[in-house]
Every structure is written in structure tokens, then in C-alpha cells.
Design a protein around this motif. Sequence first.
Motif, PDB file in Angstrom:
ATOM      1  N   VAL A  73       2.903  -8.375  -8.835  1.00 61.89           N
ATOM      2  CA  VAL A  73       1.614  -8.904  -9.300  1.00 61.89           C
ATOM      3  C   VAL A  73       1.440 -10.341  -8.792  1.00 61.89           C
ATOM      4  O   VAL A  73       0.353 -10.735  -8.366  1.00 61.89           O
ATOM      5  CB  VAL A  73       1.521  -8.841 -10.846  1.00 61.89           C
ATOM      6  CG1 VAL A  73       0.307  -9.586 -11.362  1.00 61.89           C
ATOM      7  CG2 VAL A  73       1.481  -7.385 -11.300  1.00 61.89           C
ATOM      8  N   ARG A  74       2.529 -11.109  -8.815  1.00 61.17           N
ATOM      9  CA  ARG A  74       2.464 -12.488  -8.317  1.00 61.17           C
ATOM     10  C   ARG A  74       2.049 -12.500  -6.836  1.00 61.17           C
ATOM     11  O   ARG A  74       1.179 -13.272  -6.435  1.00 61.17           O
ATOM     12  CB  ARG A  74       3.845 -13.122  -8.486  1.00 61.17           C
ATOM     13  CG  ARG A  74       3.798 -14.623  -8.553  1.00 61.17           C
ATOM     14  CD  ARG A  74       5.190 -15.207  -8.544  1.00 61.17           C
ATOM     15  NE  ARG A  74       5.803 -15.239  -9.864  1.00 61.17           N
ATOM     16  CZ  ARG A  74       7.064 -15.657 -10.074  1.00 61.17           C
ATOM     17  NH1 ARG A  74       7.808 -16.059  -9.069  1.00 61.17           N
ATOM     18  NH2 ARG A  74       7.564 -15.675 -11.291  1.00 61.17           N
ATOM     19  N   ALA A  75       2.671 -11.589  -6.052  1.00 63.03           N
ATOM     20  CA  ALA A  75       2.333 -11.513  -4.630  1.00 63.03           C
ATOM     21  C   ALA A  75       0.866 -11.123  -4.453  1.00 63.03           C
ATOM     22  O   ALA A  75       0.151 -11.660  -3.598  1.00 63.03           O
ATOM     23  CB  ALA A  75       3.234 -10.509  -3.921  1.00 63.03           C
ATOM     24  N   ALA A  76       0.413 -10.193  -5.290  1.00 63.99           N
ATOM     25  CA  ALA A  76      -0.966  -9.709  -5.186  1.00 63.99           C
ATOM     26  C   ALA A  76      -1.955 -10.834  -5.501  1.00 63.99           C
ATOM     27  O   ALA A  76      -2.950 -11.021  -4.793  1.00 63.99           O
ATOM     28  CB  ALA A  76      -1.170  -8.528  -6.134  1.00 63.99           C
ATOM     29  N   LEU A  77      -1.680 -11.590  -6.566  1.00 62.33           N
ATOM     30  CA  LEU A  77      -2.594 -12.669  -6.944  1.00 62.33           C
ATOM     31  C   LEU A  77      -2.562 -13.786  -5.894  1.00 62.33           C
ATOM     32  O   LEU A  77      -3.593 -14.382  -5.566  1.00 62.33           O
ATOM     33  CB  LEU A  77      -2.214 -13.229  -8.320  1.00 62.33           C
ATOM     34  CG  LEU A  77      -2.386 -12.263  -9.495  1.00 62.33           C
ATOM     35  CD1 LEU A  77      -1.841 -12.879 -10.778  1.00 62.33           C
ATOM     36  CD2 LEU A  77      -3.854 -11.870  -9.672  1.00 62.33           C
ATOM     37  N   ALA A  78      -1.374 -14.042  -5.346  1.00 60.40           N
ATOM     38  CA  ALA A  78      -1.239 -15.118  -4.353  1.00 60.40           C
ATOM     39  C   ALA A  78      -1.947 -14.766  -3.047  1.00 60.40           C
ATOM     40  O   ALA A  78      -2.253 -15.655  -2.251  1.00 60.40           O
ATOM     41  CB  ALA A  78       0.238 -15.405  -4.092  1.00 60.40           C
ATOM     42  N   THR A  79      -2.194 -13.457  -2.821  1.00 58.54           N
ATOM     43  CA  THR A  79      -2.902 -13.046  -1.622  1.00 58.54           C
ATOM     44  C   THR A  79      -4.334 -12.610  -1.950  1.00 58.54           C
ATOM     45  O   THR A  79      -4.953 -11.858  -1.198  1.00 58.54           O
ATOM     46  CB  THR A  79      -2.167 -11.892  -0.903  1.00 58.54           C
ATOM     47  OG1 THR A  79      -1.910 -10.852  -1.853  1.00 58.54           O
ATOM     48  CG2 THR A  79      -0.849 -12.352  -0.317  1.00 58.54           C
ATOM     49  N   ASN A  80      -4.828 -13.082  -3.080  1.00 59.85           N
ATOM     50  CA  ASN A  80      -6.234 -12.884  -3.462  1.00 59.85           C
ATOM     51  C   ASN A  80      -6.625 -11.425  -3.677  1.00 59.85           C
ATOM     52  O   ASN A  80      -7.777 -11.038  -3.462  1.00 59.85           O
ATOM     53  CB  ASN A  80      -7.163 -13.504  -2.398  1.00 59.85           C
ATOM     54  CG  ASN A  80      -6.750 -14.919  -2.039  1.00 59.85           C
ATOM     55  OD1 ASN A  80      -6.885 -15.819  -2.864  1.00 59.85           O
ATOM     56  ND2 ASN A  80      -6.214 -15.127  -0.840  1.00 59.85           N
ATOM     57  N   CYS A  81      -5.651 -10.585  -4.049  1.00 59.59           N
ATOM     58  CA  CYS A  81      -5.940  -9.166  -4.282  1.00 59.59           C
ATOM     59  C   CYS A  81      -6.459  -8.931  -5.702  1.00 59.59           C
ATOM     60  O   CYS A  81      -6.262  -9.748  -6.593  1.00 59.59           O
ATOM     61  CB  CYS A  81      -4.661  -8.333  -4.121  1.00 59.59           C
ATOM     62  SG  CYS A  81      -4.117  -8.100  -2.426  1.00 59.59           S
ATOM     63  N   THR A  82      -7.098  -7.792  -5.888  1.00 61.30           N
ATOM     64  CA  THR A  82      -7.452  -7.310  -7.218  1.00 61.30           C
ATOM     65  C   THR A  82      -6.269  -6.510  -7.745  1.00 61.30           C
ATOM     66  O   THR A  82      -5.824  -5.549  -7.098  1.00 61.30           O
ATOM     67  CB  THR A  82      -8.676  -6.368  -7.136  1.00 61.30           C
ATOM     68  OG1 THR A  82      -9.742  -7.102  -6.544  1.00 61.30           O
ATOM     69  CG2 THR A  82      -9.076  -5.871  -8.505  1.00 61.30           C
ATOM     70  N   VAL A  83      -5.739  -6.909  -8.891  1.00 59.52           N
ATOM     71  CA  VAL A  83      -4.617  -6.181  -9.488  1.00 59.52           C
ATOM     72  C   VAL A  83      -5.199  -5.112 -10.404  1.00 59.52           C
ATOM     73  O   VAL A  83      -6.044  -5.402 -11.248  1.00 59.52           O
ATOM     74  CB  VAL A  83      -3.718  -7.135 -10.302  1.00 59.52           C
ATOM     75  CG1 VAL A  83      -2.624  -6.360 -11.027  1.00 59.52           C
ATOM     76  CG2 VAL A  83      -3.113  -8.197  -9.388  1.00 59.52           C
ATOM     77  N   HIS A  84      -4.772  -3.862 -10.220  1.00 64.90           N
ATOM     78  CA  HIS A  84      -5.327  -2.767 -11.020  1.00 64.90           C
ATOM     79  C   HIS A  84      -4.556  -2.583 -12.314  1.00 64.90           C
ATOM     80  O   HIS A  84      -3.340  -2.624 -12.317  1.00 64.90           O
ATOM     81  CB  HIS A  84      -5.344  -1.481 -10.191  1.00 64.90           C
ATOM     82  CG  HIS A  84      -6.216  -1.608  -8.989  1.00 64.90           C
ATOM     83  ND1 HIS A  84      -7.576  -1.736  -9.080  1.00 64.90           N
ATOM     84  CD2 HIS A  84      -5.910  -1.726  -7.670  1.00 64.90           C
ATOM     85  CE1 HIS A  84      -8.082  -1.889  -7.868  1.00 64.90           C
ATOM     86  NE2 HIS A  84      -7.091  -1.893  -6.995  1.00 64.90           N
TER      87      HIS A  84
END
Length: 493
Positions: A73-84
Amino acid sequence: MATAAPRSFPDLLARYEPVIGLEVHCQLLTRTKLFCACRNRFGDPPNTNVCPVCLGLPGALPVLNRHAVTLAVRAALATNCTVHETSVFARKNYFYPDLPKGYQISQYERPVATDGYIEIPAPGGTFRRVGLQRIHMEEDAGKLLHDGFPWSAEKSGVDFNRSGVPLIEIVSLPDMRSPEDAYEYLTALKAVLLYAEVSDGNMEEGSLRCDANVSVRLRGAEALGTRAEVKNLNSFRNVARAIEHEIARQVAVIEAGGRIVQETRLWNADKGETATMRSKEDAHDYRYFPEPDLPPLVVREDWREEVRRALPELPADKRRRFVKEHGLPDYDAGVLTLSREVADYFEAVARTSANTKAASNWVMNEVLRKLKETGEALADCRVRPEGLAEMIRLLDAGTISGKIAKDVFEKMWATGEGARALVEREGLTQVSDEGPIRAAIAEVLAASPDQVATYRKGKTGTLGWFVGQVMKRTGGKANPALVNQLLKQALEG
Ligand SMILES: [Zn+2]
């Protein structure tokens, strides 16, 4: 099949547009594996970190590692992704000796995150976005050992220490158009993963692995060409080389009237070429289905936001702040923020020296150059930020000349001695008294009558040569501005 006459790479790019997407596998920095309590550590003796779960023994059940999810989740947020909020683990079925279960637990239709982006440097000192299609979680496979054992000539071994190590796969959109783009993307992505402390980014140890999807099309064409996937890319440099080779190969095939086939190709770094490995599987070959031994993964808003709050300032934000706060050009700010250590070092020098421009110049030109030359880590280097700041202050105060400053820096780097102490002990203080400088000028003019005559005939462009001579005579210690001024007087007076 006939091959078209080889042409230069820029020539190919004038007619054909490469389309590149990258898939990056990143091992997560957890203490234990994704579905069992075995240690996640590189370099332990083979098959010492294994249990029934990661060996795939019948009846053993997976238990999800919560910290691995936090890191994903940290990687996803750091790359501006939408976390489902809900994602689903799926079985990817295939046989390989390093995969004892006969399937890998991955995510397929419902990955943990989608639709992000990474910013990479673009021409003109600006930055542009490369889209991320998805990030999904999965377990790593074991590793086949083909070399380095007494029995390697007859057989291969298998090490299951890596089996079940947590991974995220970061899939980009086909947004890159050159090997350099791919290189910049990987550099920027690695920086983000390191800042977020998701991965150690060590490519040699396999914590970061990259596959490239490459196709070409005539410039102006809408439809994408058939793509080939290139594997075995073990350094950023090799990724760029392999992609360049693959582009040239595909153009040659097309120009010779051939057709690109969808396949997986292996990069051979020694030969500098790619070769067919296997025809590319389609997703349906893997018979994906939802993993029956695991419930859906639910990441509620409070968990997600807790992870977001714990994120440090990320490279792109830091870069924008450096531009705003320190007045740096975009490009310089980009270089200084690629690593958190370098960014912190620069800010300490800037703060202590009260000269941001000098701080960025010295860090970018001298400190980064020395680190590259020596292969040292910044943490081990003997020139601490306070030391460099002290030297910049001596330079700003006119105590030492710019030329001497370079020597002082080299000596500080080698010995760790302080700038002021070094300058005093070695008598490197800049000479700003007119007396000794006039004396040196007189000596230089007396020794070079021809050059003086030439200058006086109007070739005033030779002033620099005279300055050099005077600096040499004063051991580089003369104040250059004063030398310039007094020289002009002497030559023209
Ligand atoms: Zn295990």
C-alpha cells in the motif's frame, strides 16, 4: 530471412516510434515471507529458510503477512495509485522446478492498486508522467542454481529460500518512447521505492527485477505493433541497451518484409543481443482462478490513511520544494533529490553555509563525482556537510580562491580534516595584498616580452594566459579578480 542494411539508431528513430512498457518486480523489505513465518533474507545457505507452506507440501495453508500489505500500500500511494479496498489473490498455474506448489499465489483481475504515475525528466529541464497500470502482490518463486557447485556440470540445484518472499509487480503503461525514457523511469521508480522504504532496490541481489515490453510502429501510426517481452535485465544500463537492441532488431525485421512475432526474448549482456526464449503465453494459459485458501484482501480507509500519514516527503515533492524554497533549477533539484541521503546532505550544507547556489554546485559537481569515482557511500564519506559548508564560507569570505578550494576539497575528502585547519596549516589563504601580486605581474611581464607586445598590438584576448601565469607564480593563492584588474593596468598603463 534477409536483413536490411544496418543503419544508425537515430536514423531508425526518425521513421519508427518505439513503444515501451516496463514490468518491475520488487521484493518487499519484510522480516518474514508473504504466507509463512520463514525468514526473508538474501544470502543464507540454500534451503535453510523453508517450511511446509513455502515448500508447497500438501495440506499446508497460507497466512497473509500484514506488514507486506502495508508495504504494498505504501508503494502504491507513493506512486500515486488508487488503492482498492478489496483485492483478490489468485492462483497462477504453471510448472517449473522452482515452484513446488505448481502455482504461484498472485493477484490477477483485482489487484491491490491501479492507475498511478511516476514523474521522469523530460527535455528542457521539465518533468513528465509515465502512467502505472497496476500494482499487484505476489509471492516469489525459488531459485535454480546452475553454477558454482562440484556437480554443476551434470545437474542443477534448487534453493527455496526465495520461495514465498513477498513481491509487488509494478506494471507501467506503454508510455515510454526511448531507451533513455526506460532508464529514467527505473531511476525515478527506484528512488520512490527507496524513499518509501519499501525495498532496498538492490538489483544485484534481485530485489528489483525488470522485464521490458517493446514494439515499434511507423511514426504517425495509431495501432501498436506486435510486442516482444525482453527478460533477464539485471541492471538499468542493460535495460537501456537491451531495449535499443530490440528496437533495431524489430525495425530490421519489418524493413526486410518480415513480421514481428509475440514472444519472450532473453537478453544476453555478453553478446549484446536478445534471442528467442519461448513464445509468449497468454493469460488464459495460466488458468487463473481466485485463491481458495485466502479470503479477499480488505484494506479499509483507516489503514490506508494511516499508511499515507507515515509516508516521508517523496522525491517529486522534495524536488518541487527545492525549486520553490532554494530557487534551484528543476533539473538540479531533480538530481539532488534522487536519493534521500544526498538531498539531506545538500540541505545541511545549504543551511550551514547560507549559500544555496554554492551548496548545490559543490554537491552536484564535486561530491557526486567523488562518490561515483570512488564507489563510496555518502554515509561513509569524510567530508561532512558542516565541513563543506565551512569551506564554502571561506570561499565566500575571499579567504581562499576558487582554485585552492578545489584542492582543499580533495584533501578534505582524503583525510577528513576541517577546511579552516587545512587552509591555515598549509598556508593556502588567498593573497589579496597588492604588493606581492604586483611583484608577480612584473616578473611575468619581464619574462614574456613577445606576449606583451602582442597584447599591446590589440590582442587583448590573451589576458587569460597572463592571469594563468600570475596564478602559477603565486601558487594559485592570488585573488583572481585583483590579478585581472592589476594585470590590465600593467599591460595597458
Ligand atoms: Zn516458509
